[in-house]
Structures are given as C-alpha cells and as structure tokens.
Design a protein around this motif. Structure first.
Motif, PDB file in Angstrom:
ATOM      1  N   GLY A  55     -30.823 -61.081  23.318  1.00 47.85           N
ATOM      2  CA  GLY A  55     -31.577 -61.868  22.357  1.00 47.85           C
ATOM      3  C   GLY A  55     -31.060 -63.290  22.322  1.00 47.85           C
ATOM      4  N   GLY A  56     -31.783 -64.144  21.609  1.00 45.56           N
ATOM      5  CA  GLY A  56     -31.424 -65.554  21.538  1.00 45.56           C
ATOM      6  C   GLY A  56     -30.009 -65.750  21.006  1.00 45.56           C
ATOM      7  N   THR A  57     -29.636 -64.930  20.030  1.00 53.74           N
ATOM      8  CA  THR A  57     -28.313 -65.067  19.440  1.00 53.74           C
ATOM      9  C   THR A  57     -27.228 -64.828  20.483  1.00 53.74           C
TER      10      THR A  57
ATOM     11  N   HIS B 148     -30.977 -73.357  14.917  1.00 52.49           N
ATOM     12  CA  HIS B 148     -30.995 -71.962  14.455  1.00 52.49           C
ATOM     13  C   HIS B 148     -29.592 -71.542  13.994  1.00 52.49           C
TER      14      HIS B 148
ATOM     15  N   CYS C  53     -27.920 -69.126  14.580  1.00 54.76           N
ATOM     16  CA  CYS C  53     -27.087 -68.432  15.580  1.00 54.76           C
ATOM     17  C   CYS C  53     -25.995 -69.356  16.125  1.00 54.76           C
TER      18      CYS C  53
ATOM     19  N   PRO D   9     -38.628 -76.119  20.592  1.00 51.57           N
ATOM     20  CA  PRO D   9     -38.492 -76.882  19.364  1.00 51.57           C
ATOM     21  C   PRO D   9     -37.607 -76.128  18.383  1.00 51.57           C
TER      22      PRO D   9
ATOM     23  N   TYR E  30     -37.075 -73.869  15.054  1.00 48.63           N
ATOM     24  CA  TYR E  30     -37.903 -72.777  14.534  1.00 48.63           C
ATOM     25  C   TYR E  30     -38.658 -73.191  13.269  1.00 48.63           C
TER      26      TYR E  30
ATOM     27  N   ASP F 117     -31.718 -75.572  22.944  1.00 47.78           N
ATOM     28  CA  ASP F 117     -32.167 -74.274  22.449  1.00 47.78           C
ATOM     29  C   ASP F 117     -33.678 -74.173  22.610  1.00 47.78           C
TER      30      ASP F 117
ATOM     31  N   CYS G 241     -35.075 -71.212  22.776  1.00 44.15           N
ATOM     32  CA  CYS G 241     -35.292 -69.790  22.510  1.00 44.15           C
ATOM     33  C   CYS G 241     -36.757 -69.508  22.234  1.00 44.15           C
ATOM     34  N   VAL G 242     -37.353 -70.318  21.356  1.00 46.59           N
ATOM     35  CA  VAL G 242     -38.734 -70.028  20.990  1.00 46.59           C
ATOM     36  C   VAL G 242     -39.722 -70.802  21.864  1.00 46.59           C
TER      37      VAL G 242
ATOM     38  N   ASP H 108     -35.763 -67.290  25.005  1.00 47.08           N
ATOM     39  CA  ASP H 108     -36.062 -65.886  24.706  1.00 47.08           C
ATOM     40  C   ASP H 108     -37.331 -65.451  25.433  1.00 47.08           C
TER      41      ASP H 108
ATOM     42  N   HIS I 198     -38.455 -62.312  24.721  1.00 45.86           N
ATOM     43  CA  HIS I 198     -39.106 -61.416  23.751  1.00 45.86           C
ATOM     44  C   HIS I 198     -39.845 -62.195  22.657  1.00 45.86           C
ATOM     45  N   LYS I 199     -39.998 -63.509  22.859  1.00 45.32           N
ATOM     46  CA  LYS I 199     -40.868 -64.275  21.951  1.00 45.32           C
ATOM     47  C   LYS I 199     -42.137 -64.600  22.733  1.00 45.32           C
TER      48      LYS I 199
HETATM   49  C1  LIG Z   1     -35.417 -66.857  17.502  1.00 45.48           C
HETATM   50  C2  LIG Z   1     -34.586 -68.043  17.740  1.00 45.48           C
HETATM   51  C3  LIG Z   1     -33.222 -67.917  18.028  1.00 45.48           C
HETATM   52  C4  LIG Z   1     -32.455 -66.596  17.937  1.00 45.48           C
HETATM   53  O1  LIG Z   1     -33.068 -65.586  18.600  1.00 45.48           O
HETATM   54  P1  LIG Z   1     -32.870 -64.015  18.332  1.00 45.48           P
HETATM   55  O2  LIG Z   1     -33.585 -63.491  19.507  1.00 45.48           O
HETATM   56  O3  LIG Z   1     -33.513 -63.686  17.032  1.00 45.48           O
HETATM   57  O4  LIG Z   1     -31.418 -63.707  18.347  1.00 45.48           O
HETATM   58  C5  LIG Z   1     -32.540 -69.070  18.331  1.00 45.48           C
HETATM   59  N1  LIG Z   1     -33.126 -70.269  18.314  1.00 45.48           N
HETATM   60  C6  LIG Z   1     -34.427 -70.434  18.013  1.00 45.48           C
HETATM   61  C7  LIG Z   1     -35.031 -71.806  18.005  1.00 45.48           C
HETATM   62  C8  LIG Z   1     -35.200 -69.326  17.714  1.00 45.48           C
HETATM   63  O5  LIG Z   1     -36.493 -69.468  17.400  1.00 45.48           O
END
Ligand SMILES: *Cc1c(COP(=O)(O)O)cnc(C)c1O
Length: 489
Positions: free
Chosen positions: A99-101, A134, A136, A181, A183, A208, A210-211, A242, A244-245
C-alpha cells in the motif's frame, strides 16, 4: 473485553458464508457507485477479472523469487511498465508493496540509510513535508525515528509554499516531499521548483503520486494541462504510486520507484545470522501474496493506455460537471482548483454544517468523506471521483441542493458550543485526558459508544473532534480505537 470461545468443532461451509454475507450487509454499500471514498471502482466485469487474476496467485509466496520465478517476472514487468509511464528511463527501478503507506515508509527508510552511508554529518535526520502531505509521512517518521518538519501551504491554492519549504532545510535534512496531487484538495505541489531546490542542497526528493500516479500520465496524454511531476523533473529521486487506487487493482497493491538502483540498494534488508531460511527482503513485508502482482499485471495488460485514458476522461468530465454543479449551490464552496478528480468543498453558510450535511447525504445513500479543520482548511467534505462514480454526478448535485435546503430550514448549528455542550468543560477534560476517562467524556456527550460502536448520527462526535486541538483529537481517537478493537459485539 467480551469473551468469544474458539470453536470446538467445525461448522458447515454454507452457514459460514451466510454469516459472512450477513456481516457484510452492514458495510458501506459501495456497489451503488455512490461512495466517494475508500473504493476505487470501475465496471463490474473488469473488477471481477482482476479479482480472478488476483485469486490465481493468492497462495504463491513472493518471499522467495527463486521458488516462484513467475512472481519476480510479474513484479519486475509491472515496475518496468510503470517506470515507462513515469518517464524513468532505463535506470529507474522499484518494488511492489502492500500500500501507499508501505511505499512511503520505504522511501523514507531509503533516504535515512542513504544519508547514513553518505553524509556522516547527519546525526538527527529530518524530512520536510507540506502540511497537505499524506499522514503516512508522519507515520514513517514516527516508525523510523526521523524528525519531521510540517510546513504550512498557501491558504488559497493549498499548494506547498516553496519559499517556506526551502527556508526549513538544514544540514540534517535528508528528504523533501511534494504531492502529485495531495489527497485532501487534489492539487499538485510545485514539483519542479521544490525538486530543483532539493537537488541544489544535495537532498533527496520524493513525489507522492500514490493517488495520482495511475491518473495524471493519462490526463496528460489526453491533453489536460498537467505540470511535470515525474522522473522528467530534475531532482526527483523517488516516487510512490498506488495501483489499488486509480490502477483499479484489488487492494494491497502499491509501488515505490527510484531514479536508480544505487539508491534503492538502501531499501533492502538481509539477514542470515539465524538458524532458519535466509532472508533478503526488498520491502517491509516478508511473506507476501502473489495476488496483487498478478492483479496489477493483468489490469495493465487488459486496459493498456487506451483503457486508462477512457477511465480518466470519464473522471475528468465528471469532476468538471460536479464543480459546475457546485457553483449553483451558493452555500457551498470548492477549496482550491483540483488538478484531478479529487476535491473538497466547505460550507460558507452558518446554518449549513458539513457534519450534518454528510449525515443527511448518508441517509440518501451517499458516502462523502469528512475532513476536519486543519491549519489552513476549515472543516470540509471530500470526494474522490473514480470511474464507477461518474454516472451519478447529476443526481449527487440534486441531492446536495435538497440537503442544503433541509439544513437551512432547520438551522443546524455547526459549532459544538451551540449544541448545548459545555465546551470549556470538554477542553478541561481533554487537557487532563487519560484513556480511562473515555466513559466520562461519553457521559458528558450523552452517548455510550462502548457497546455499540459508532452511532448512526455522527454530528456530535465530529463537531467535538473538530473543536479540539489536533493533539487532543489524536489522544481521544487512540483511546477510542484501542477500546474498539477489544470489544467484539
Ligand atoms: C492513499 C494515499 C496514501 C497512502 O496510501 P495507503 O494505500 O492508504 O497506505 C499516500 N498518499 C496519498 C496522496 C494518498 O492518496
């Protein structure tokens, strides 16, 4: 803690599955496409296909790539395809994570150990993040015993403040961060300016994504105006993305990418001084399912750029429709100018509490996410618009209009003091708060959540949390959740 005995003997399969189904019926009914958080959904057939690929590899163990060479192949191919998307050239490398974390923890660990190896002057490593990064990153710092400096963002645009970020750099700084960007507001930080500063000061820079990682590249291909955010930007040393997003891969699937493998070297952990099997782990987890790897690989192959572009186009258009619709509700106001399909809005009318708005929308089958007030944002409502939400935007705007009228008619107060609660009493209690005082607080609020978990009506709790200082919120939430995970109903 209520006691549940371990079953004496087995139960029949159907009863077990029926039990699961019954439990599940209490969950967020996300299949409706009316949940704008937590779920990244597309058409049912595609979701079933990626789950099928995932299930094919449920049991195989990524712990040992020599026993499961197909997992090594799946992972390296997914990373190579993603590195191509992120313009990483032939040097870029990375790993799949849970996951992103985990991706961010690894990027921070790599930065820490890179500094340990190359910068003897660093004895108290610190990372610099905009406040919109985020949590994390704060979690990574907490786990890794690294300090974190949180820098306020521009209160109009919600983008990182380049001058303030630069001013925060010291000779102990190991990593600076930007989001592409963020979240909360869906805005891209000034990545080029930040990365260039980081490079000139000899520190690493993490983006980051992630999203945004499985969205922005396709938005750019579609001709949307997206500032550079990936390895094309000089100074960017790592990226989290990520799958899974907006990759629409089943959960448990993210990636961390590095500019080159000299950097990634610091991510690995090896241990052969014990009597069991030798461990060489690239990521935090050791045993890991091949499911996410197969899920990601299959989704990339199924959709290709074409499929992802179609999904992004639908989300971009739905976002524009939503923002247009929001303009017709004068009581609500968009925060910043989102660069993709994540956004938040606030209330600008004192009779319209966002806490009450979220509850009332909930009763109409919508799930919108609350954002508590922070340093630069007042309390707000968040939406992440994913592919399967795009069909519901017009209806969403209509219901928002109705709910706003309902709230104005009832003049719902948004302030905790106006709810008849003694705010100074609560503040006093919080100053001295210890976990065993949870019951007192609940009595004060006229609710008992110890047995039944959260009430349907979250307005009181949300208003209370919003009125507290963030450190008090954290103390309270930690006590609450610590209790929640010990009392099965
Ligand atoms: C979702 C997200 C994370 C963390 O991701 P997880 O998969 O929930 O651990 C980190 N940074 C951003 C910008 C996110 O949207």
């Amino acid at each position: 803690m209520s006691k549940i005995n371990f079953p004496e003997s087995g139960m029949d399969k159907q009863t077990i599955l029926d039990n699961l189904q019954a439990m599940k019926s209490k969950d967020l009914p996300w299949q409706s496409g009316k949940a704008f958080a937590y779920i990244y959904g597309t058409d049912t057939e595609t979701m079933q296909f990626s789950a099928q690929a995932y299930n094919m590899y449920l049991t195989e163990n990524g712990l040992d790539p020599s026993s499961f060479p197909s997992l090594l192949q799946l992972e390296t191919e997914v990373i190579a395809m993603l590195a191509d998307l992120m313009n990483g050239g032939t040097e870029a490398c990375g790993n799949l994570t849970s996951g992103g974390t985990e991706s961010v923890i690894l990027a921070a660990k790599t930065a820490r150990d890179f500094a340990r190896a190359t910068r003897p002057e660093v004895t108290k490593p610190e990372i610099i993040i905009p406040e919109t990064a985020h949590p994390c990153f704060q979690k990574a710092a907490h786990y890794l015993d690294v300090a974190v400096k949180i820098i306020p963002v521009n209160p109009e645009t919600f983008r990182a403040d380049v001058t303030a970020m630069e001013a925060a750099i010291t000779n102990q700084t190991i990593l600076m961060v930007g989001s592409a960007p963020s979240y909360a507001h869906g805005v891209i930080d000034p990545i080029q300016a930040l990365a260039s500063i980081a490079k000139s000061k000899g520190i690493l820079f993490h983006v980051d994504c992630c999203v945004g990682g499985m969205y922005l590249p396709f938005a750019e291909m579609l001709g949307y105006d997206i500032p550079l955010f990936d390895f094309r930007v000089d100074g960017v040393t790592s990226i989290s993305c990520d799958l899974h997003k907006f990759g629409y891969v089943p959960k448990g699937c993210s990636t961390v990418l590095y500019k080159n493998k000299e950097l990634r070297h610091h991510q690995l952990f090896s241990c052969s001084n014990w009597p069991g099997y030798t461990i060489v782990n690239p990521t935090v987890t050791s045993s890991k399912s091949g499911g996410p790897m197969a899920g990601a690989w299959s989704m990339f192959k199924l959709w290709g750029k074409e499929g992802y572009k179609n999904a992004v186009k639908a989300c971009q258009e739905a976002t524009d429709t939503f923002i247009e619709g929001l303009k017709s509700i004068p009581e609500l106001e968009l925060l910043g100018r989102p660069d993709m399909s994540l956004l938040s809005f606030k209330s600008v009318n004192e009779d319209v509490s966002v806490f009450q708005l979220i509850d009332n929308m909930n009763k109409r089958g919508w799930h919108l996410q609350l954002q508590l007030a922070s340093h630069t944002s007042q309390e707000a409502v968040h939406l992440t618009i994913t592919h399967f939400n795009t069909k519901h935007i017009a209806e969403l705007i209509e219901d928002l209009k109705i709910v706003v009228l309902e709230l104005k008619a009832k003049r719902h107060p948004s302030n905790i003091m106006m709810m008849g609660l003694d705010a100074s009493m609560i503040q006093l209690l919080m100053d001295e708060f210890t976990p065993d005082m949870l019951d007192n607080l609940e009595a004060l609020l006229g609710m008992d959540m110890s047995a039944n978990g959260l009430p349907d009506d979250m307005v009181t709790i949300n208003s209370l949390l919003n009125s507290l200082k963030p450190e008090h919120r954290d103390v309270l939430l930690t006590a609450f959740v610590n209790r929640m995970y010990t009392s099965p109903k």
